[in-house]
Design a protein around this motif. Structure first.
Motif, PDB file in Angstrom:
ATOM      1  N   PHE A   1      -2.224  -5.928  -7.950  1.00 21.99           N
ATOM      2  CA  PHE A   1      -1.586  -4.623  -7.283  1.00 21.99           C
ATOM      3  C   PHE A   1      -1.049  -4.940  -6.021  1.00 21.99           C
ATOM      4  CE2 PHE A   1      -4.477  -2.681  -9.876  1.00 21.99           C
ATOM      5  CZ  PHE A   1      -3.931  -1.247 -10.029  1.00 21.99           C
ATOM      6  N   GLY A   2       0.268  -4.403  -6.130  1.00 26.76           N
ATOM      7  CA  GLY A   2       1.151  -4.699  -4.875  1.00 26.76           C
ATOM      8  C   GLY A   2       0.899  -3.340  -3.821  1.00 26.76           C
ATOM      9  N   GLU A   3       1.753  -3.196  -3.207  1.00 26.47           N
ATOM     10  CA  GLU A   3       1.793  -2.334  -2.087  1.00 26.47           C
ATOM     11  C   GLU A   3       1.456  -0.962  -2.691  1.00 26.47           C
ATOM     12  OE1 GLU A   3       4.855  -0.386   1.512  1.00 26.47           O
ATOM     13  OE2 GLU A   3       5.595  -1.819   0.117  1.00 26.47           O
ATOM     14  N   THR A   4       0.657  -0.248  -1.914  1.00 25.67           N
ATOM     15  CA  THR A   4       0.307   1.118  -2.535  1.00 25.67           C
ATOM     16  C   THR A   4       1.440   2.113  -2.123  1.00 25.67           C
ATOM     17  OG1 THR A   4      -2.076   0.609  -2.063  1.00 25.67           O
ATOM     18  CG2 THR A   4      -1.700   2.921  -2.354  1.00 25.67           C
ATOM     19  N   VAL A   5       1.553   3.025  -2.739  1.00 25.73           N
ATOM     20  CA  VAL A   5       2.525   4.266  -2.155  1.00 25.73           C
ATOM     21  C   VAL A   5       2.044   5.553  -2.355  1.00 25.73           C
ATOM     22  CG1 VAL A   5       4.267   2.786  -3.302  1.00 25.73           C
ATOM     23  CG2 VAL A   5       3.571   4.709  -4.631  1.00 25.73           C
TER      24      VAL A   5
END
Lengths: 289, 289
Positions: free
Chosen positions: A127-131
């Protein structure tokens, strides 16, 4: 001592044994009730914990932290947070005030959507950055979350999208009149989040821009993770517009590059089993069946 | 029913109330003991849970899943995992086998380092891809984790580095002789991880390559998160080489762009308070004092 205690995600019994023991010995227990919700209400928690809870809304935590910390140097105070205590920025602020007041604090961790999302079978490592996807209004349609999703996808990463919660908010009219009348709580569902994303895609397509996601991008809708009636649905972004997820809270994942084991797990939750049978990679970030 | 139950991060009492109730009613309870460890051993867990635990090593879970699932269609079996059940890939594999065998399963979530790392004050939203730093040997020095850290930093994101665990591993000699003699467990500490990173930096510097991190990059060492004797230390990568963190498990964060509130939180854990007093941004991803 100030105890920041995570309640986990489902109901009253998702608190840890350690957390419950502490709650029962504290002289005051606050319940933070604006960044998330459990599937049960304050009454059910009070009954199970065997103690009275003081509801702490955003105003209380941000403006009346002194009230929460009162006498916490000589007595034990608990501050309960749905999920884990370090999901929301305002709790860092409470910790800093606590330390500044010379009061010791301790954190009792628990599951939050930030790690429990792994239950859909997508690897947390990827997972990358959470939005955060916020409710659009007629005049306010921010698209910054789309650009973050785009960046994650370009790097092959999945994106966890937290969906907007409006709790104890005033209408513009009441705000201007200074009336403390609050709107009913409002939780964004997966359908709405998908609609907003599709609107951005359509608008960028019309502008001839390169697209990071399309109607066919594989997404995962999650509702009431951790509760017995949790629901997970995997399908295309288009399918997310109509999928029935039930009551709050919802969140959604936009997938990046999928590992074969991840695809096998998503099949368990497929909106249409057939659409996952012959899934293959169209380009570095899009899978089609 | 197969229950996958997270144990959280500290000791026996970090299980949830729901998890404990289920453990006590299961006919067999397995303890996964190779992707993480608690600060207490199997005996302490057995005493508190009031039930006997069957240790499941990597071999058991990967090769003898049928043993774990035996009769799980007619009786309740629990599979206990330190942290949350969906931290490691092999548990997805167990879920798939369970479903294929027509056995229902349920997940009881808990905290894992993937979300509890928020206790250092860095916002979970701002973490990019998680990396694993593996033990180097004389002949095997992979650097792929460095490239992932680099990409996260270029995007302003923090990187959680999980540090290698070697449990029940055979020496090359014993492996070749087919002797099932295992080496003592070995847990990478923050010091070793920092040393390996500094070696990569030095090597890339010698090759004239652009660097993503330097000796002065702000890092956070974490040890035994969730336990009463947890330790958090914020400082430069160079300081991480000598900081005293105590026993396992350790993990480390390489910071990206820092929000002022994040800096305030890190100051609480500064190796040298003075070095955080006048911190400012040198370039988009490096802060210096």
């Amino acid at each position: 001592m100030l105890y920041l205690i995570g309640l986990g995600l489902g109901d009253a019994k998702d608190i840890t044994v350690k957390g419950l023991e502490i709650v029962r010995q504290c002289s005051r227990v606050y319940l933070e009730a604006y960044t998330s919700v459990l599937t049960v209400g304050k009454d059910a928690l009070e009954e199970f914990y065997g103690t009275k809870l003081i509801l702490a809304d955003r105003e209380t935590v941000e403006q009346e932290a002194d009230e929460i910390l009162k006498d916490a140097d000589v007595t034990d105070v608990a501050f309960l947070v749905v999920g884990d205590p370090f999901g929301a920025t305002t709790h860092s602020d409470l910790v800093l005030r606590t330390v500044k007041a010379g009061i010791p604090y301790r954190v009792i961790h628990n599951a939050s959507i930030m790690n429990a999302v792994g239950c859909c079978g997508l690897q947390l490592y990827n997972f990358g950055e959470t939005v955060s996807i916020v409710f659009w209004t007629d005049s306010w349609k921010p698209e910054s979350f789309y650009d973050k999703i785009k960046r994650n996808r370009q790097n092959g990463m999945h994106t966890l999208c937290l969906l907007d919660i409006k709790v104890k908010e005033q209408s513009l009219e009441n705000l201007m009149k200074g009336k403390k009348i609050y709107e009913p709580p409002c939780y964004m569902d997966v359908n709405r989040a998908a609609e907003q994303l599709l609107e951005i895609i359509q608008s960028r397509r019309n502008q001839g821009k390169e697209l990071a996601i399309s109607e066919n991008t594989i997404c995962v809708g999650l509702a009431r993770v951790g509760a017995t009636n949790q629901k997970i649905a995997a399908g295309t972004l288009q399918q997310m517009v109509t999928v029935e997820m039930g009551g709050p809270l919802h969140s959604m994942v936009i997938t990046g590059i999928l590992h074969p084991l991840e695809i096998d797990m998503l099949k368990l939750f497929a909106v249409e089993k057939s659409s996952f049978e012959n899934i293959h990679m169209e380009d570095s970030s899009t899978y089609i069946s």
